[in-house]
Design a protein around this motif. Structure first.
Motif, PDB file in Angstrom:
ATOM      1  N   MET A   1       0.831  -1.188   0.000  1.00  0.00           N
ATOM      2  CA  MET A   1       0.000   0.000   0.000  1.00  0.00           C
ATOM      3  C   MET A   1       0.878   1.255   0.000  1.00  0.00           C
ATOM      4  SD  MET A   1      -3.080  -1.039   2.631  1.00  0.00           S
ATOM      5  CE  MET A   1      -1.998  -1.708   3.906  1.00  0.00           C
ATOM      6  N   ASP A   2       0.517   2.211  -0.812  1.00  0.00           N
ATOM      7  CA  ASP A   2       1.279   3.451  -0.959  1.00  0.00           C
ATOM      8  C   ASP A   2       0.694   4.488  -0.001  1.00  0.00           C
ATOM      9  OD1 ASP A   2       2.604   5.734  -1.725  1.00  0.00           O
ATOM     10  OD2 ASP A   2       2.384   5.371  -3.865  1.00  0.00           O
ATOM     11  N   PHE A   3       1.411   4.803   1.056  1.00  0.00           N
ATOM     12  CA  PHE A   3       0.881   5.646   2.127  1.00  0.00           C
ATOM     13  C   PHE A   3       0.478   7.028   1.634  1.00  0.00           C
ATOM     14  CE2 PHE A   3       1.243   8.184   6.088  1.00  0.00           C
ATOM     15  CZ  PHE A   3       0.371   7.469   6.883  1.00  0.00           C
ATOM     16  N   GLN A   4       1.297   7.622   0.775  1.00  0.00           N
ATOM     17  CA  GLN A   4       1.011   8.994   0.361  1.00  0.00           C
ATOM     18  C   GLN A   4      -0.201   9.100  -0.561  1.00  0.00           C
ATOM     19  OE1 GLN A   4       4.370  10.700  -1.676  1.00  0.00           O
ATOM     20  NE2 GLN A   4       4.564   8.995  -3.094  1.00  0.00           N
ATOM     21  N   GLN A   5      -0.674   7.978  -1.071  1.00  0.00           N
ATOM     22  CA  GLN A   5      -1.858   7.979  -1.918  1.00  0.00           C
ATOM     23  C   GLN A   5      -3.154   7.847  -1.113  1.00  0.00           C
ATOM     24  OE1 GLN A   5      -1.935   8.565  -5.190  1.00  0.00           O
ATOM     25  NE2 GLN A   5       0.288   8.792  -5.218  1.00  0.00           N
ATOM     26  N   GLU A   6      -3.019   7.582   0.187  1.00  0.00           N
ATOM     27  CA  GLU A   6      -4.208   7.448   1.030  1.00  0.00           C
ATOM     28  C   GLU A   6      -4.794   8.824   1.357  1.00  0.00           C
ATOM     29  OE1 GLU A   6      -5.532   4.560   1.789  1.00  0.00           O
ATOM     30  OE2 GLU A   6      -3.909   3.419   0.853  1.00  0.00           O
ATOM     31  N   ASN A   7      -6.012   8.828   1.891  1.00  0.00           N
ATOM     32  CA  ASN A   7      -6.594  10.084   2.355  1.00  0.00           C
ATOM     33  C   ASN A   7      -6.917   9.986   3.838  1.00  0.00           C
ATOM     34  OD1 ASN A   7      -9.573   9.440   2.854  1.00  0.00           O
ATOM     35  ND2 ASN A   7      -9.339   8.725   0.747  1.00  0.00           N
ATOM     36  N   SER A   8      -7.050  11.138   4.475  1.00  0.00           N
ATOM     37  CA  SER A   8      -7.184  11.194   5.922  1.00  0.00           C
ATOM     38  C   SER A   8      -8.485  10.595   6.429  1.00  0.00           C
ATOM     39  CB  SER A   8      -7.084  12.660   6.381  1.00  0.00           C
ATOM     40  OG  SER A   8      -7.132  12.764   7.783  1.00  0.00           O
ATOM     41  N   TYR A   9      -9.495  10.517   5.571  1.00  0.00           N
ATOM     42  CA  TYR A   9     -10.790   9.992   6.002  1.00  0.00           C
ATOM     43  C   TYR A   9     -10.778   8.462   6.132  1.00  0.00           C
ATOM     44  CZ  TYR A   9     -13.305  14.424   5.577  1.00  0.00           C
ATOM     45  OH  TYR A   9     -13.751  15.703   5.753  1.00  0.00           O
ATOM     46  N   ALA A  52       6.112  -5.041   0.968  1.00  0.00           N
ATOM     47  CA  ALA A  52       4.752  -4.628   1.334  1.00  0.00           C
ATOM     48  C   ALA A  52       3.711  -5.597   0.795  1.00  0.00           C
ATOM     49  CB  ALA A  52       4.483  -3.215   0.810  1.00  0.00           C
ATOM     50  N   GLU A  53       3.955  -6.126  -0.387  1.00  0.00           N
ATOM     51  CA  GLU A  53       3.012  -7.061  -0.988  1.00  0.00           C
ATOM     52  C   GLU A  53       2.821  -8.312  -0.131  1.00  0.00           C
ATOM     53  OE1 GLU A  53       4.659  -7.847  -4.805  1.00  0.00           O
ATOM     54  OE2 GLU A  53       4.113  -5.890  -5.646  1.00  0.00           O
ATOM     55  N   GLU A  54       3.870  -8.677   0.598  1.00  0.00           N
ATOM     56  CA  GLU A  54       3.824  -9.915   1.381  1.00  0.00           C
ATOM     57  C   GLU A  54       3.563  -9.696   2.862  1.00  0.00           C
ATOM     58  OE1 GLU A  54       6.586 -13.035   0.412  1.00  0.00           O
ATOM     59  OE2 GLU A  54       7.371 -11.865  -1.265  1.00  0.00           O
ATOM     60  N   THR A  55       3.586  -8.444   3.298  1.00  0.00           N
ATOM     61  CA  THR A  55       3.379  -8.159   4.723  1.00  0.00           C
ATOM     62  C   THR A  55       2.143  -7.310   4.982  1.00  0.00           C
ATOM     63  OG1 THR A  55       4.775  -6.174   4.643  1.00  0.00           O
ATOM     64  CG2 THR A  55       5.855  -8.273   5.212  1.00  0.00           C
ATOM     65  N   GLY A  56       1.564  -6.736   3.924  1.00  0.00           N
ATOM     66  CA  GLY A  56       0.436  -5.834   4.111  1.00  0.00           C
ATOM     67  C   GLY A  56       0.835  -4.493   4.678  1.00  0.00           C
ATOM     68  N   GLY A  57       2.121  -4.173   4.610  1.00  0.00           N
ATOM     69  CA  GLY A  57       2.605  -2.912   5.164  1.00  0.00           C
ATOM     70  C   GLY A  57       2.367  -1.726   4.249  1.00  0.00           C
ATOM     71  N   PHE A  58       2.421  -0.540   4.832  1.00  0.00           N
ATOM     72  CA  PHE A  58       2.359   0.701   4.074  1.00  0.00           C
ATOM     73  C   PHE A  58       3.768   1.105   3.654  1.00  0.00           C
ATOM     74  CE2 PHE A  58      -1.746   1.413   6.201  1.00  0.00           C
ATOM     75  CZ  PHE A  58      -2.498   1.916   5.143  1.00  0.00           C
TER      76      PHE A  58
END
Length: 244
Positions: A1-9, A52-58
């Motif tokens: 998951m790409d953290f900077q592409q997320e939104n605060s909501y 990240a693909e294998e750990t679910g990390g951001f």
């Protein structure tokens, strides 16, 4: 998951599900004529995405600057101090903990950062002991490296723009490699360089420590897959120990 592409909501709920933050950290420095200045950044980014693909990390935005004192006089190199790097990493770690993360894994692409990463992890262990901090630099790859290497290493610890690192790039980011410009430069590194500050221009003009011409994508694959497997295992173990 790409953290900077997320939104605060939406990100709070996703953090509660993952709890793992991955920080690619590299450097901007000379890597000979065949590799770009951002080699360590590209490697750290590609590694972090795979992990990240294998750990679910951001995957956090890449930290592109590192401690490159040894190469700071080469054209294009940008150096930051260990003190600056440590302070920034500690601030990031504290903030990640505040946001709900419980595992902070620094995916390092540049050996020169090692001292700062270790010290930052120690400071974070005292400041926020609930946060497990890992500093990961190609863990557990010695056997695979020894198996594929065709030329002796110039140094017991260093590898740089050589057969090995160029193979990493061919496997993870080959679009940034120009093998037509690869060179062979196997310098003699004096013992004195291990016991006193020694700018690399004292023993190399190219910043290449080996035979880059021998690099192959397959060599890179054999080493990198071991590193990724070990990083994934260590992060999952850390996550399990944090009961998240």
């Amino acid at each position: 998951m790409d953290f900077q592409q997320e939104n605060s909501y939406e990100v709070k709920e996703k953090i509660e599900t993952s709890r793992v933050a991955l920080l690619p950290i590299g450097a901007v420095e000379a890597h000979g004529p065949h590799l770009p200045l951002g080699t360590d950044n590209y490697l750290a980014e590609r590694l972090a995405k795979r992990v990240a693909e294998e750990t679910g990390g951001f995957v956090l935005p890449t930290m592109p600057y590192g401690q490159v004192w040894s190469l700071k006089n080469f054209p294009g190199s940008i150096n930051v101090s260990n003190e600056s790097l440590i302070a920034l990493l500690v601030d990031i770690g504290v903030s990640l903990h505040h946001q709900g993360f419980r595992v902070f894994a620094m995916i390092n692409g540049h050996l020169g950062n090692a001292v700062a990463l270790k010290e930052a992890a120690r400071k974070l262990a005292e400041a926020v002991p609930e946060l497990k901090v890992l500093y990961l630099f190609y863990p557990g790859v010695k056997e695979a490296t020894d198996r594929v290497r065709e030329t002796p290493s110039s140094h017991s610890s260093y590898f740089h723009a050589c057969e090995i690192e160029t193979s990493y790039m061919l496997y993870l980011a080959d679009e940034h490699v120009d093998m037509s410009k690869a060179i062979t430069d196997i310098p003699t590194i004096p013992m004195m360089a291990d016991v006193t500050p020694t700018p690399w221009e004292e023993f190399t003009e190219s910043a290449v420590l080996g035979d880059a011409k021998l690099a192959t994508k397959e060599k890179g694959r054999q080493i990198i897959e071991v590193a990724i497997s070990n990083m994934v295992r260590l992060i999952k173990e850390a996550k399990g120990n944090r009961n998240v």
